[in-house]
Motif scaffolding. Sequence first.
Motif, PDB file in Angstrom:
ATOM      1  N   THR A 262       0.032  -0.137  -9.708  1.00  0.00           N
ATOM      2  CA  THR A 262       0.694   1.010 -10.339  1.00  0.00           C
ATOM      3  C   THR A 262       0.962   2.120  -9.312  1.00  0.00           C
ATOM      4  OG1 THR A 262      -1.417   2.066 -10.867  1.00  0.00           O
ATOM      5  CG2 THR A 262      -0.465   0.633 -12.549  1.00  0.00           C
ATOM      6  N   GLY A 263       0.350   2.009  -8.143  1.00  0.00           N
ATOM      7  CA  GLY A 263       0.523   3.069  -7.147  1.00  0.00           C
ATOM      8  C   GLY A 263      -0.323   4.289  -7.466  1.00  0.00           C
ATOM      9  N   LEU A 264      -1.253   4.136  -8.432  1.00  0.00           N
ATOM     10  CA  LEU A 264      -2.104   5.269  -8.813  1.00  0.00           C
ATOM     11  C   LEU A 264      -3.555   5.064  -8.377  1.00  0.00           C
ATOM     12  CD1 LEU A 264      -0.724   5.831 -12.425  1.00  0.00           C
ATOM     13  CD2 LEU A 264      -0.346   7.313 -10.461  1.00  0.00           C
ATOM     14  N   GLY A 265      -3.886   3.834  -8.004  1.00  0.00           N
ATOM     15  CA  GLY A 265      -5.274   3.478  -7.700  1.00  0.00           C
ATOM     16  C   GLY A 265      -5.941   4.381  -6.672  1.00  0.00           C
ATOM     17  N   LEU A 266      -5.256   4.586  -5.555  1.00  0.00           N
ATOM     18  CA  LEU A 266      -5.886   5.372  -4.494  1.00  0.00           C
ATOM     19  C   LEU A 266      -5.991   6.857  -4.843  1.00  0.00           C
ATOM     20  CD1 LEU A 266      -4.554   3.870  -1.138  1.00  0.00           C
ATOM     21  CD2 LEU A 266      -6.831   3.670  -2.134  1.00  0.00           C
ATOM     22  N   SER A 267      -5.031   7.387  -5.603  1.00  0.00           N
ATOM     23  CA  SER A 267      -5.163   8.806  -5.964  1.00  0.00           C
ATOM     24  C   SER A 267      -6.345   8.996  -6.907  1.00  0.00           C
ATOM     25  CB  SER A 267      -3.870   9.392  -6.539  1.00  0.00           C
ATOM     26  OG  SER A 267      -3.157   8.449  -7.256  1.00  0.00           O
TER      27      SER A 267
ATOM     28  N   VAL B 147       3.800   1.680  -0.018  1.00  0.00           N
ATOM     29  CA  VAL B 147       4.562   1.390   1.194  1.00  0.00           C
ATOM     30  C   VAL B 147       5.735   0.479   0.823  1.00  0.00           C
ATOM     31  CG1 VAL B 147       4.494   0.312   3.465  1.00  0.00           C
ATOM     32  CG2 VAL B 147       2.537   1.667   2.659  1.00  0.00           C
ATOM     33  N   ASP B 148       5.434  -0.542   0.024  1.00  0.00           N
ATOM     34  CA  ASP B 148       6.458  -1.498  -0.372  1.00  0.00           C
ATOM     35  C   ASP B 148       6.417  -1.611  -1.895  1.00  0.00           C
ATOM     36  OD1 ASP B 148       7.886  -3.759  -1.045  1.00  0.00           O
ATOM     37  OD2 ASP B 148       7.204  -4.922   0.684  1.00  0.00           O
ATOM     38  N   LYS B 149       7.324  -0.881  -2.542  1.00  0.00           N
ATOM     39  CA  LYS B 149       7.304  -0.801  -4.004  1.00  0.00           C
ATOM     40  C   LYS B 149       7.392  -2.173  -4.644  1.00  0.00           C
ATOM     41  CE  LYS B 149       8.998   3.696  -5.585  1.00  0.00           C
ATOM     42  NZ  LYS B 149       7.798   4.374  -5.612  1.00  0.00           N
TER      43      LYS B 149
HETATM   44  P1  ADP Z   1      -1.193  -0.089  -5.672  1.00  0.00           P
HETATM   45  O1  ADP Z   1      -1.386  -0.130  -7.145  1.00  0.00           O
HETATM   46  O2  ADP Z   1       0.265  -0.158  -5.278  1.00  0.00           O
HETATM   47  O3  ADP Z   1      -2.048  -1.052  -4.914  1.00  0.00           O
HETATM   48  P2  ADP Z   1      -2.798   2.069  -4.510  1.00  0.00           P
HETATM   49  O4  ADP Z   1      -2.771   3.506  -4.862  1.00  0.00           O
HETATM   50  O5  ADP Z   1      -4.060   1.318  -4.707  1.00  0.00           O
HETATM   51  O6  ADP Z   1      -1.600   1.421  -5.309  1.00  0.00           O
HETATM   52  O7  ADP Z   1      -2.339   1.929  -2.990  1.00  0.00           O
HETATM   53  C1  ADP Z   1      -1.168   2.608  -2.548  1.00  0.00           C
HETATM   54  C2  ADP Z   1      -0.455   1.839  -1.444  1.00  0.00           C
HETATM   55  O8  ADP Z   1      -1.237   1.839  -0.234  1.00  0.00           O
HETATM   56  C3  ADP Z   1      -0.216   0.356  -1.747  1.00  0.00           C
HETATM   57  O9  ADP Z   1       0.950   0.144  -2.520  1.00  0.00           O
HETATM   58  C4  ADP Z   1      -0.084  -0.226  -0.342  1.00  0.00           C
HETATM   59  O10 ADP Z   1       1.235  -0.047   0.119  1.00  0.00           O
HETATM   60  C5  ADP Z   1      -1.011   0.657   0.510  1.00  0.00           C
HETATM   61  N1  ADP Z   1      -2.316   0.008   0.774  1.00  0.00           N
HETATM   62  C6  ADP Z   1      -3.503   0.264   0.173  1.00  0.00           C
HETATM   63  N2  ADP Z   1      -4.501  -0.486   0.680  1.00  0.00           N
HETATM   64  C7  ADP Z   1      -3.941  -1.249   1.644  1.00  0.00           C
HETATM   65  C8  ADP Z   1      -4.450  -2.254   2.559  1.00  0.00           C
HETATM   66  N3  ADP Z   1      -5.741  -2.614   2.566  1.00  0.00           N
HETATM   67  N4  ADP Z   1      -3.551  -2.819   3.420  1.00  0.00           N
HETATM   68  C9  ADP Z   1      -2.245  -2.462   3.423  1.00  0.00           C
HETATM   69  N5  ADP Z   1      -1.722  -1.533   2.595  1.00  0.00           N
HETATM   70  C10 ADP Z   1      -2.540  -0.938   1.716  1.00  0.00           C
END
Ligand code: ADP
Length: 266
Positions: free
Chosen positions: A221-226, A210-212
């Motif tokens: 890294t922005g890869l955690g959730l995938s 959401v906010d680089k």
């Molecule tokens: P990162 O390494 O940026 O944390 P993730 O893949 O884990 O990457 O998460 C992707 C994006 O989802 C985050 O950069 C953040 O913007 C959003 N995000 C994830 N979890 C939350 C949360 N609990 N509250 C707000 N935003 C979140």
Amino acid sequence: YRMRYAPFRNEKGYIGGIIIVFQDITEQHKLDNMRKEFVANVSHELKTPITTIKSYTETLMDYKDIDEELACKFLSIIDSECDRMARIVKNLLQLSNLDYNKTKWNKIEYSVKKLIYDSCSKLEFAFKEKGHTLHIDIEDDIPDIVIDKDGIEQVILNIISNAIKYTPNNGNIDVSAKYKDNKVIISVKDNGIGIPEEDKDRIFERFYRVDKGRSRELGGTGLGLSIAKQIVEAHDGDIIFKSQYKVGTKVDIILPVATNVSLNLN
Ligand code: ADP
């Protein structure tokens, strides 16, 4: 659409008509674009730390009589940028293994309670550092789940770390687990910055943040959730986000208890 055509002839050899084939290439096109975007993202993500490292090493080489304290500061920046690159590459390798089904799962029966308490204690320092209050609530008699312990622990650590990271200091984080319809639902709830409606559908995309700036600053890294999504799907489960911008986020990790996924077959 892609159009292809060919004449067809009758028995006397005269052209009797034309066959026209329309092929829907939107899906193919979408995949091509995703692939191109991914390569562009990887290059960009790696280019940023490389540029930083290069500029600091050049400065160190150019100014031999540089103040020792300043030199140490530059070196520690170089060190943390190397760490970032290592993290990106490690995550990319893990994603690639997941993509090609090369991940070896070691599925065993495991206690939900132990899983949650172990994960939370690994993050104790992070909780303290931000002054967050952690509340754990696990339903009594919750059944064990059949999981790859390291994989699911990685998922839980990622989701809780996000809750810690994206909640301003002195927040409240609730971790709970309940049993319903033959599924265990592990929930992580925070009262943090939340996710704007327009970004909600995209957070599982590779490199999407959401906010680089904020994510990068926090070491993301922005890869955690995938990665998390793929691990949970390999357990026939799901991850569901409910979030309200500027109010907070609740993440449900849903895992089946009686999994029909074979044990240790890989
Ligand atoms: P990162 O390494 O940026 O944390 P993730 O893949 O884990 O990457 O998460 C992707 C994006 O989802 C985050 O950069 C953040 O913007 C959003 N995000 C994830 N979890 C939350 C949360 N609990 N509250 C707000 N935003 C979140």
